[in-house]
Design a protein around this motif. Structure first.
Motif, PDB file in Angstrom:
ATOM      1  N   ASN A  99       0.824  -1.211   0.000  1.00  0.00           N
ATOM      2  CA  ASN A  99       0.000   0.000   0.000  1.00  0.00           C
ATOM      3  C   ASN A  99       0.857   1.259   0.000  1.00  0.00           C
ATOM      4  O   ASN A  99       0.540   2.244  -0.674  1.00  0.00           O
ATOM      5  CB  ASN A  99      -0.926   0.009   1.222  1.00  0.00           C
ATOM      6  N   PHE A 100       1.942   1.190   0.744  1.00  0.00           N
ATOM      7  CA  PHE A 100       2.868   2.326   0.771  1.00  0.00           C
ATOM      8  C   PHE A 100       3.430   2.609  -0.623  1.00  0.00           C
ATOM      9  O   PHE A 100       3.439   3.750  -1.089  1.00  0.00           O
ATOM     10  CB  PHE A 100       4.001   2.036   1.767  1.00  0.00           C
ATOM     11  N   PHE A 101       3.890   1.566  -1.302  1.00  0.00           N
ATOM     12  CA  PHE A 101       4.419   1.767  -2.660  1.00  0.00           C
ATOM     13  C   PHE A 101       3.354   2.360  -3.575  1.00  0.00           C
ATOM     14  O   PHE A 101       3.628   3.223  -4.406  1.00  0.00           O
ATOM     15  CB  PHE A 101       4.921   0.447  -3.261  1.00  0.00           C
ATOM     16  N   LEU A 145       0.498   0.916  -9.319  1.00  0.00           N
ATOM     17  CA  LEU A 145       1.158  -0.358  -9.022  1.00  0.00           C
ATOM     18  C   LEU A 145       0.170  -1.485  -8.724  1.00  0.00           C
ATOM     19  O   LEU A 145       0.200  -2.543  -9.364  1.00  0.00           O
ATOM     20  CB  LEU A 145       2.118  -0.179  -7.830  1.00  0.00           C
ATOM     21  N   LEU A 146      -0.694  -1.286  -7.736  1.00  0.00           N
ATOM     22  CA  LEU A 146      -1.580  -2.371  -7.323  1.00  0.00           C
ATOM     23  C   LEU A 146      -2.542  -2.751  -8.439  1.00  0.00           C
ATOM     24  O   LEU A 146      -2.828  -3.935  -8.656  1.00  0.00           O
ATOM     25  CB  LEU A 146      -2.340  -1.996  -6.055  1.00  0.00           C
ATOM     26  N   GLU A 147      -3.028  -1.755  -9.151  1.00  0.00           N
ATOM     27  CA  GLU A 147      -3.922  -2.047 -10.272  1.00  0.00           C
ATOM     28  C   GLU A 147      -3.215  -2.934 -11.303  1.00  0.00           C
ATOM     29  O   GLU A 147      -3.773  -3.922 -11.786  1.00  0.00           O
ATOM     30  CB  GLU A 147      -4.354  -0.724 -10.918  1.00  0.00           C
ATOM     31  N   TYR A 179       9.883  -4.522 -10.329  1.00  0.00           N
ATOM     32  CA  TYR A 179       8.563  -4.712 -10.921  1.00  0.00           C
ATOM     33  C   TYR A 179       7.479  -4.729  -9.846  1.00  0.00           C
ATOM     34  O   TYR A 179       6.421  -4.125  -9.996  1.00  0.00           O
ATOM     35  CB  TYR A 179       8.564  -6.026 -11.711  1.00  0.00           C
ATOM     36  N   VAL A 180       7.774  -5.393  -8.738  1.00  0.00           N
ATOM     37  CA  VAL A 180       6.763  -5.580  -7.696  1.00  0.00           C
ATOM     38  C   VAL A 180       6.636  -4.351  -6.787  1.00  0.00           C
ATOM     39  O   VAL A 180       5.574  -4.099  -6.222  1.00  0.00           O
ATOM     40  CB  VAL A 180       7.077  -6.861  -6.874  1.00  0.00           C
ATOM     41  N   THR A 181       7.709  -3.582  -6.651  1.00  0.00           N
ATOM     42  CA  THR A 181       7.656  -2.409  -5.760  1.00  0.00           C
ATOM     43  C   THR A 181       7.384  -1.106  -6.503  1.00  0.00           C
ATOM     44  O   THR A 181       7.008  -0.111  -5.875  1.00  0.00           O
ATOM     45  CB  THR A 181       8.990  -2.223  -5.013  1.00  0.00           C
ATOM     46  N   GLY A 182       7.623  -1.094  -7.815  1.00  0.00           N
ATOM     47  CA  GLY A 182       7.499   0.152  -8.560  1.00  0.00           C
ATOM     48  C   GLY A 182       8.736   1.036  -8.482  1.00  0.00           C
ATOM     49  O   GLY A 182       8.744   2.139  -9.030  1.00  0.00           O
TER      50      GLY A 182
END
Lengths: 462, 462
Positions: free
Chosen positions: B281-283, B291-293, B440-443
């Motif tokens: 959520n922070f990232f 990112l999450l989308e 990729y996973v953290t942005g």
């Protein structure tokens, strides 16, 4: 394709309590390598190994069913094949199942020059064919256990919230007292300033100092990565390249450090016993017949804790002729002394603690007595030192003084001293040589046989 | 000591369904570092972080209770303390609990020179203090996710029976076409024959060839270790030292290879989403708001598979001005082309397959057409190439011919060719750059910010 399975899958099925659904597993497809092919006139047997399981699958094939029976009966050890056949459970036989082949297809031949013929090969010979030796029983057991032990380590630490940190392999820091290092260069023999990093670079001997930086942010961290020593020693326990696990914990003292070490060793043994029973039985039968007894003893007893000073007293009174019989406080213990303590006195693992500061590293915390440091070595029967740990010196002035006295260049260590300047606290950690753990758990006696492709002096094949 | 807990423990307790047993947790002992200390005349608040959890614990202390109130109220950011206090659940407040201090003890001071004062620091600045930056929100989130992703990788492969193999770091093999290497030496500038290994040694660029040897024994294996490139490139995606995961599978073709890659990527995303919701959520709030989308989209869609040839046709017809607009079959695709395919055409991850053999490595299996090889790159939006894989050439004659044509010295590769001579079979594998996965996973956009202590040209600090 329905029925495509590994030999591991089938063994698991045969061991499970679940009633097999006949139509699901009646026909299976396997792929693997022929260990033996005992060809008869009409009926023949292949022992097939696919690497997923220690044991082989027995494949039965006969001349009436297979159109290529003649050809298949000539396949030699090492040949890769696919098999489609009927799975027959044989709960009363030695092997829990066999596969009656309906079809056998060639994947890749091996001829009579294949170096792993059906006979016992010496470990020395197998080192020369390190690219093929994991196809043997012994080395396949070793390397599967190695893999499972690595997972045990990660599981143990991650379940407790430790953060895995990849400390650098190429380093500019001098390794104080950790032995000879390898130089890393892109400019062989030319000016250092023009080299890739613009200064002298070497391969790490330990990730501890960098791990400390992370422990003072995350509290509990661990490394698990390769480390290097350029020592020209040809012993059974030294390699130029080996893997280390280096946990580091903030707000932890030496007692807590030993608690974690003990828990970790027991967890690893439990884990591998549960995950690799076939391999462990094999080691106990073929490599070291006291292995399981020893490991079971270790799992179930509290590790003894004994100060170095007490150990010296015991050694002085020992009714044994040591090769080095000059036992005196301040000496470094030899293997024979450590063996006496573990094998004769304690009869099990023992933590020696509080060593003389002169024989230990600069970063270890000085005790109140001014003579010893809060360090520990875990000694275990047959292997000797398995783990070395210590509480770290968190007092800035003491640490700086010690480093200066040792002639270290403090300019290179300001970042390390920062960890004491800014919110420094009690912390401790330890180092575990991964290959030593693998040797301890498997009973293997030579480090060259527990590393996939070992690096030793003048030995850089593969 | 009863009540000794980590902040992670308390957050977990407050989230669990279990009714808290008051006497168990009424008094807790915490240790950690002060993030902020808002001192009032009689009541003050410390935000304490102990590294075990992304969020802080709020510590309330007041002048009536603490005898050292004055002193504590002066503690600065970065100071290490121990707290004993009463745990108060505050389900309706922003933070689920606070601790009313009964006792606060100093562990280690930090003064006003502490480089991490309460303000937003640039990532560039933080790189200069890599030993302290894991104490910041961003870098603590990055390195915890890195650790959890490593565990995801091990879990994914071990649960499927893959054997973890530590391929050598120091190697004597020439790296064909993999770029510049570092030389490893103990005899800087002197005769190679007198060097440690008696010949030229370098740092590995890939463990694949050795992993193939193990795949042909264990069927399914994977590496996870450091690899090196001595390229003098200062980009946001290149480092001299980085970690790679290289799975290798016997009896596997390119389709199966892609299945495993897709499963692995999805498993890793699921795993980190479950284990690190606060960090993710922070990232999403601070680093990359899409990112999450994006990750959720990837988890829930099948990855498209498209041949290189089809991709070239699409690019030729594209109504876009590429910087390199000379689109023709046989070319290496640039980042702009890959981005167009992922971001505009597929709008998600895409496997490109069957590349021209001239632009791919010698060990990739030649297709029936004689022009392409059974290779794939997994391209993902924003990052580009995440994974590269291929089916390996298992046909001895074809492989030997190719290596000769490339001028390779076959003497050094006889062991590798043995894998085709003796029970060779269809096999495939891939390589995943671990830092690229973390990015990729953290942005995060710069590889220097996802490696604990990054190694780049002229940069060898810590």
């Amino acid at each position: 394709m329905p029925g495509e399975m590994s030999i591991r899958d089938i063994y698991r099925l045969t061991k499970s309590e679940v009633e097999l659904e006949k139509d699901q597993v009646e026909y299976v497809q396997l792929q693997g390598w022929i260990r033996t092919n005992r060809a008869g006139k009409n009926v023949s047997f292949i022992s097939l190994n696919d690497g997923t399981y220690f044991s082989n699958a027995q494949i039965v094939y006969d001349a009436n069913t297979l159109s290529n029976y003649e050809e298949v009966s000539k396949y030699l050890t090492g040949t890769a094949i696919s098999v489609i056949g009927k799975l027959i459970l044989t709960p009363d036989a030695k092997q829990p199942f066999e596969v009656q082949a309906k079809e056998i297809r060639l994947e890749g031949l091996a001829d009579h020059t294949y170096p792993l013929q059906k006979k016992r090969h010496s470990l020395e010979y197998l080192r020369e064919i390190a690219h093929l030796r994991p196809r043997t029983n012994t080395l396949s057991a070793v390397f599967r256990v190695r893999s499972v032990l690595a997972m045990a380590i990660h599981t143990f630490f991650q379940e407790q919230g430790f953060v895995y940190v990849n400390t650098p392999i190429i380093t500019g820091a001098d390794a104080e007292g950790a032995g000879e290092t390898f130089t890393v260069t892109t400019n062989y023999g030319e000016k250092m300033e023009e080299d890739f990093f613009g200064k002298h670079a070497s391969l790490t001997v330990s990730g501890q100092l960098q791990a400390e930086a992370f422990a003072l942010a995350f509290r509990d961290v661990y490394t698990f990565g390769p480390t290097f020593r350029a020592e020209e020693s040809n012993t059974t326990t030294h390699a130029a390249e080996f893997w280390m696990i280096e946990p580091e914990m903030a707000f932890a003292d030496l007692e807590y450090d030993m608690d974690v070490i003990e828990d970790m060793v027991k967890f690893c043994i439990d884990y591998v016993m549960e995950m690799c029973p076939e391999e462990m039985n094999f080691f106990n039968e073929r490599i070291d017949t006291s292995l399981l007894e020893r490991l079971n003893h270790v799992r179930s007893t509290a590790f003894r804790r004994m100060s170095y000073t007490e150990a010296i007293e015991i050694l002085k009174k020992a009714d044994v002729k040591f090769e080095n019989n000059q036992i005196e406080w301040g000496m470094d213990l030899n293997t024979e002394h450590e063996r006496y303590l573990t094998d004769q006195v304690v009869k099990g693992p023992v933590f020696l603690t509080d060593y003389p500061k002169e024989i230990k590293a600069f970063y270890m915390r000085e005790n109140e007595d001014g003579k010893t440091v809060a360090a520990t070595d875990l000694l275990v029967p047959t292997v000797g030192e398995l783990v070395g740990g210590s509480q770290r010196e968190e007092r800035l002035e003491l640490l700086e003084k010690k480093m200066k006295d040792l002639g270290m260049n403090l300019d290179n260590y300001q970042w390390y001293l920062d960890l004491r300047r800014y919110g420094g606290c009690e912390h401790a950690g330890f180092g575990l040589g991964f290959e030593r753990l693998v040797m301890y758990v498997t009973g293997m006696k030579n480090i060259r046989d527990v590393i996939p492709f070992a690096r030793t002096p003048k030995n850089l094949d593969f």
